[in-house]
Design a protein around this motif. Structure first.
Motif, PDB file in Angstrom:
ATOM      1  N   ILE A  90       0.842  -1.197   0.000  1.00  0.00           N
ATOM      2  CA  ILE A  90       0.000   0.000   0.000  1.00  0.00           C
ATOM      3  C   ILE A  90       0.883   1.255   0.000  1.00  0.00           C
ATOM      4  CG2 ILE A  90      -1.761   1.316   1.276  1.00  0.00           C
ATOM      5  CD1 ILE A  90      -2.678  -1.426  -0.051  1.00  0.00           C
ATOM      6  N   GLY A  91       1.927   1.262   0.815  1.00  0.00           N
ATOM      7  CA  GLY A  91       2.833   2.407   0.873  1.00  0.00           C
ATOM      8  C   GLY A  91       3.543   2.672  -0.443  1.00  0.00           C
ATOM      9  N   GLY A  92       3.660   1.659  -1.290  1.00  0.00           N
ATOM     10  CA  GLY A  92       4.310   1.807  -2.583  1.00  0.00           C
ATOM     11  C   GLY A  92       3.397   2.311  -3.686  1.00  0.00           C
ATOM     12  N   LEU A  93       2.111   2.437  -3.391  1.00  0.00           N
ATOM     13  CA  LEU A  93       1.190   2.934  -4.419  1.00  0.00           C
ATOM     14  C   LEU A  93       1.504   4.396  -4.724  1.00  0.00           C
ATOM     15  CD1 LEU A  93      -2.148   1.368  -3.098  1.00  0.00           C
ATOM     16  CD2 LEU A  93      -0.849   0.657  -5.125  1.00  0.00           C
ATOM     17  N   PRO A  94       1.434   4.798  -5.984  1.00  0.00           N
ATOM     18  CA  PRO A  94       1.829   6.164  -6.343  1.00  0.00           C
ATOM     19  C   PRO A  94       0.942   7.245  -5.746  1.00  0.00           C
ATOM     20  CG  PRO A  94       0.868   5.031  -8.232  1.00  0.00           C
ATOM     21  CD  PRO A  94       1.037   4.012  -7.144  1.00  0.00           C
ATOM     22  N   PHE A  95      -0.263   6.916  -5.343  1.00  0.00           N
ATOM     23  CA  PHE A  95      -1.182   7.931  -4.797  1.00  0.00           C
ATOM     24  C   PHE A  95      -1.215   7.955  -3.277  1.00  0.00           C
ATOM     25  CE2 PHE A  95      -3.699   4.163  -5.903  1.00  0.00           C
ATOM     26  CZ  PHE A  95      -4.280   3.857  -4.679  1.00  0.00           C
ATOM     27  N   VAL A  96      -0.425   7.108  -2.618  1.00  0.00           N
ATOM     28  CA  VAL A  96      -0.354   7.097  -1.156  1.00  0.00           C
ATOM     29  C   VAL A  96       0.859   7.921  -0.750  1.00  0.00           C
ATOM     30  CG1 VAL A  96       0.018   5.662   0.886  1.00  0.00           C
ATOM     31  CG2 VAL A  96      -1.550   4.896  -0.905  1.00  0.00           C
ATOM     32  N   THR A  97       0.621   9.025  -0.010  1.00  0.00           N
ATOM     33  CA  THR A  97       1.741   9.894   0.360  1.00  0.00           C
ATOM     34  C   THR A  97       2.430   9.446   1.633  1.00  0.00           C
ATOM     35  OG1 THR A  97       0.232  11.429   1.470  1.00  0.00           O
ATOM     36  CG2 THR A  97       0.829  11.919  -0.818  1.00  0.00           C
ATOM     37  N   HIS A  98       1.716   8.845   2.551  1.00  0.00           N
ATOM     38  CA  HIS A  98       2.356   8.210   3.691  1.00  0.00           C
ATOM     39  C   HIS A  98       1.483   7.070   4.179  1.00  0.00           C
ATOM     40  CE1 HIS A  98       0.970  12.295   4.668  1.00  0.00           C
ATOM     41  NE2 HIS A  98       0.517  11.873   5.808  1.00  0.00           N
ATOM     42  N   CYS A  99       2.167   6.042   4.662  1.00  0.00           N
ATOM     43  CA  CYS A  99       1.498   4.818   5.089  1.00  0.00           C
ATOM     44  C   CYS A  99       2.271   4.266   6.280  1.00  0.00           C
ATOM     45  CB  CYS A  99       1.506   3.817   3.938  1.00  0.00           C
ATOM     46  SG  CYS A  99       0.687   2.248   4.311  1.00  0.00           S
ATOM     47  N   TYR A 100       1.539   3.911   7.333  1.00  0.00           N
ATOM     48  CA  TYR A 100       2.230   3.391   8.502  1.00  0.00           C
ATOM     49  C   TYR A 100       1.306   2.517   9.340  1.00  0.00           C
ATOM     50  CZ  TYR A 100       0.217   7.879   9.929  1.00  0.00           C
ATOM     51  OH  TYR A 100      -0.621   8.942  10.111  1.00  0.00           O
ATOM     52  N   GLU A 101       1.945   1.714  10.165  1.00  0.00           N
ATOM     53  CA  GLU A 101       1.242   0.839  11.107  1.00  0.00           C
ATOM     54  C   GLU A 101       1.225   1.523  12.460  1.00  0.00           C
ATOM     55  OE1 GLU A 101       1.692  -3.610  13.120  1.00  0.00           O
ATOM     56  OE2 GLU A 101       3.185  -2.909  11.686  1.00  0.00           O
ATOM     57  N   ARG A 102       0.089   1.426  13.139  1.00  0.00           N
ATOM     58  CA  ARG A 102      -0.063   1.952  14.496  1.00  0.00           C
ATOM     59  C   ARG A 102      -0.810   0.916  15.327  1.00  0.00           C
ATOM     60  NH1 ARG A 102       3.338   5.114  13.539  1.00  0.00           N
ATOM     61  NH2 ARG A 102       3.190   7.361  13.432  1.00  0.00           N
TER      62      ARG A 102
ATOM     63  N   LYS B  58      -8.595  15.323  -6.363  1.00  0.00           N
ATOM     64  CA  LYS B  58      -9.188  16.608  -6.720  1.00  0.00           C
ATOM     65  C   LYS B  58     -10.564  16.778  -6.092  1.00  0.00           C
ATOM     66  CE  LYS B  58     -10.880  15.132 -11.294  1.00  0.00           C
ATOM     67  NZ  LYS B  58     -10.929  13.749 -10.965  1.00  0.00           N
ATOM     68  N   ASP B  59     -11.190  15.645  -5.728  1.00  0.00           N
ATOM     69  CA  ASP B  59     -12.490  15.675  -5.044  1.00  0.00           C
ATOM     70  C   ASP B  59     -12.656  14.366  -4.276  1.00  0.00           C
ATOM     71  OD1 ASP B  59     -13.395  13.669  -6.919  1.00  0.00           O
ATOM     72  OD2 ASP B  59     -13.944  15.265  -8.308  1.00  0.00           O
ATOM     73  N   ARG B  60     -13.721  14.278  -3.491  1.00  0.00           N
ATOM     74  CA  ARG B  60     -13.935  13.066  -2.685  1.00  0.00           C
ATOM     75  C   ARG B  60     -14.146  11.827  -3.541  1.00  0.00           C
ATOM     76  NH1 ARG B  60     -16.636  14.022   3.200  1.00  0.00           N
ATOM     77  NH2 ARG B  60     -15.177  15.644   3.818  1.00  0.00           N
ATOM     78  N   GLY B  61     -14.730  12.002  -4.703  1.00  0.00           N
ATOM     79  CA  GLY B  61     -14.922  10.865  -5.601  1.00  0.00           C
ATOM     80  C   GLY B  61     -13.606  10.212  -5.974  1.00  0.00           C
ATOM     81  N   GLU B  62     -12.603  11.024  -6.279  1.00  0.00           N
ATOM     82  CA  GLU B  62     -11.281  10.492  -6.618  1.00  0.00           C
ATOM     83  C   GLU B  62     -10.651   9.805  -5.413  1.00  0.00           C
ATOM     84  OE1 GLU B  62      -6.910  11.949  -8.230  1.00  0.00           O
ATOM     85  OE2 GLU B  62      -8.628  13.287  -8.496  1.00  0.00           O
ATOM     86  N   VAL B  63     -10.794  10.393  -4.237  1.00  0.00           N
ATOM     87  CA  VAL B  63     -10.249   9.772  -3.030  1.00  0.00           C
ATOM     88  C   VAL B  63     -10.937   8.428  -2.777  1.00  0.00           C
ATOM     89  CG1 VAL B  63     -10.017  10.009  -0.516  1.00  0.00           C
ATOM     90  CG2 VAL B  63      -9.514  11.954  -2.000  1.00  0.00           C
ATOM     91  N   GLU B  64     -12.237   8.370  -2.978  1.00  0.00           N
ATOM     92  CA  GLU B  64     -12.979   7.118  -2.778  1.00  0.00           C
ATOM     93  C   GLU B  64     -12.551   6.043  -3.780  1.00  0.00           C
ATOM     94  OE1 GLU B  64     -14.839   6.094  -0.313  1.00  0.00           O
ATOM     95  OE2 GLU B  64     -14.948   8.011   0.734  1.00  0.00           O
ATOM     96  N   GLU B  65     -12.234   6.439  -5.023  1.00  0.00           N
ATOM     97  CA  GLU B  65     -11.728   5.475  -6.005  1.00  0.00           C
ATOM     98  C   GLU B  65     -10.400   4.881  -5.535  1.00  0.00           C
ATOM     99  OE1 GLU B  65     -11.410   7.352  -9.858  1.00  0.00           O
ATOM    100  OE2 GLU B  65     -13.545   7.893  -9.851  1.00  0.00           O
ATOM    101  N   LYS B  66      -9.545   5.729  -5.002  1.00  0.00           N
ATOM    102  CA  LYS B  66      -8.246   5.263  -4.508  1.00  0.00           C
ATOM    103  C   LYS B  66      -8.434   4.372  -3.288  1.00  0.00           C
ATOM    104  CE  LYS B  66      -5.844   9.251  -6.416  1.00  0.00           C
ATOM    105  NZ  LYS B  66      -5.209  10.541  -6.175  1.00  0.00           N
ATOM    106  N   ARG B  67      -9.371   4.740  -2.430  1.00  0.00           N
ATOM    107  CA  ARG B  67      -9.686   3.918  -1.253  1.00  0.00           C
ATOM    108  C   ARG B  67     -10.183   2.538  -1.689  1.00  0.00           C
ATOM    109  NH1 ARG B  67     -14.740   5.124   2.652  1.00  0.00           N
ATOM    110  NH2 ARG B  67     -14.355   3.546   4.209  1.00  0.00           N
ATOM    111  N   ALA B  68     -10.998   2.493  -2.731  1.00  0.00           N
ATOM    112  CA  ALA B  68     -11.501   1.203  -3.236  1.00  0.00           C
ATOM    113  C   ALA B  68     -10.363   0.345  -3.776  1.00  0.00           C
ATOM    114  CB  ALA B  68     -12.555   1.444  -4.311  1.00  0.00           C
ATOM    115  N   GLU B  69      -9.392   0.981  -4.416  1.00  0.00           N
ATOM    116  CA  GLU B  69      -8.235   0.231  -4.911  1.00  0.00           C
ATOM    117  C   GLU B  69      -7.452  -0.384  -3.754  1.00  0.00           C
ATOM    118  OE1 GLU B  69      -4.192   0.853  -7.596  1.00  0.00           O
ATOM    119  OE2 GLU B  69      -5.858   2.252  -7.861  1.00  0.00           O
ATOM    120  N   ILE B  70      -7.265   0.387  -2.692  1.00  0.00           N
ATOM    121  CA  ILE B  70      -6.578  -0.145  -1.507  1.00  0.00           C
ATOM    122  C   ILE B  70      -7.368  -1.316  -0.929  1.00  0.00           C
ATOM    123  CG2 ILE B  70      -5.861   0.356   0.871  1.00  0.00           C
ATOM    124  CD1 ILE B  70      -5.283   3.253  -0.072  1.00  0.00           C
ATOM    125  N   ALA B  71      -8.685  -1.156  -0.824  1.00  0.00           N
ATOM    126  CA  ALA B  71      -9.532  -2.233  -0.283  1.00  0.00           C
ATOM    127  C   ALA B  71      -9.379  -3.504  -1.109  1.00  0.00           C
ATOM    128  CB  ALA B  71     -10.988  -1.782  -0.244  1.00  0.00           C
ATOM    129  N   GLY B  72      -9.291  -3.358  -2.430  1.00  0.00           N
ATOM    130  CA  GLY B  72      -9.113  -4.528  -3.291  1.00  0.00           C
ATOM    131  C   GLY B  72      -7.790  -5.236  -3.036  1.00  0.00           C
TER     132      GLY B  72
END
Length: 166
Positions: free
Chosen positions: A87-99, A117-131
């Protein structure tokens, strides 16, 4: 550990490089040292893990990325290291960490910041992470930014300065 010269180099560079044609030469001059000596010391600090990188920190708002979400995930502990690295290696993730989780109220152990650019784009990226996380993910949420609170990394105080004398 770092010596006094390394500490001074870090103190000078923590505010950023000067915007001039030869920034390292300018910094070296301000420190009373040769540019090549400065570059060698920086390479040594990086090799030892004292510094991770020297990089540009763009203002994502000014780049049109005005929707920002910290995605949070409850990931199986046995898979978090491998999945977090992916996930941290994805080009659209600016920081990723375990807590650590804060049960029972906060079950999330993987955090990944995404911008769009909008919440729709963020949600698309979130869906990719979920996959990618697939069945290793037991829960998720997203925390949207409403304003920028801090845009700096760790700052060393000049030697001899106490919190009350700042």
């Amino acid at each position: 550990m770092i010596d006094a010269k390394d500490r001074l180099i870090i103190e000078v560079l923590q505010g950023g490089l000067p915007l001039v044609p030869s920034p390292y030469a300018r910094v070296a001059e301000s420190l009373g040292m040769d540019e090549q000596a400065l570059l060698c010391r920086l390479a040594e600090l990086k090799a030892r893990g004292v510094i991770r990188r020297i990089a540009a920190a763009p203002n994502h708002y000014k780049l049109g990325m005005t929707s920002n979400g910290m995605t949070v995930w409850d990931v199986d502990d046995s898979q978090i290291a491998d999945l977090g690295a992916h996930i941290g290696g994805l080009p659209f993730v600016t920081h990723c960490y375990e807590r650590p989780r804060a049960l029972p109220d906060w079950p999330y152990n993987l955090f990944a910041m995404v911008h769009g650019k909008d919440r729709g784009e963020v949600e698309e990226k979130r869906a990719e992470i979920a996959g990618i996380l697939g069945s290793a993910c037991r829960g998720k949420d997203i925390l949207y930014s409403t304003r920028i609170l801090k845009k700096t990394g760790l700052r060393l105080k000049p030697k001899g300065q106490t919190p009350c004398s700042a």
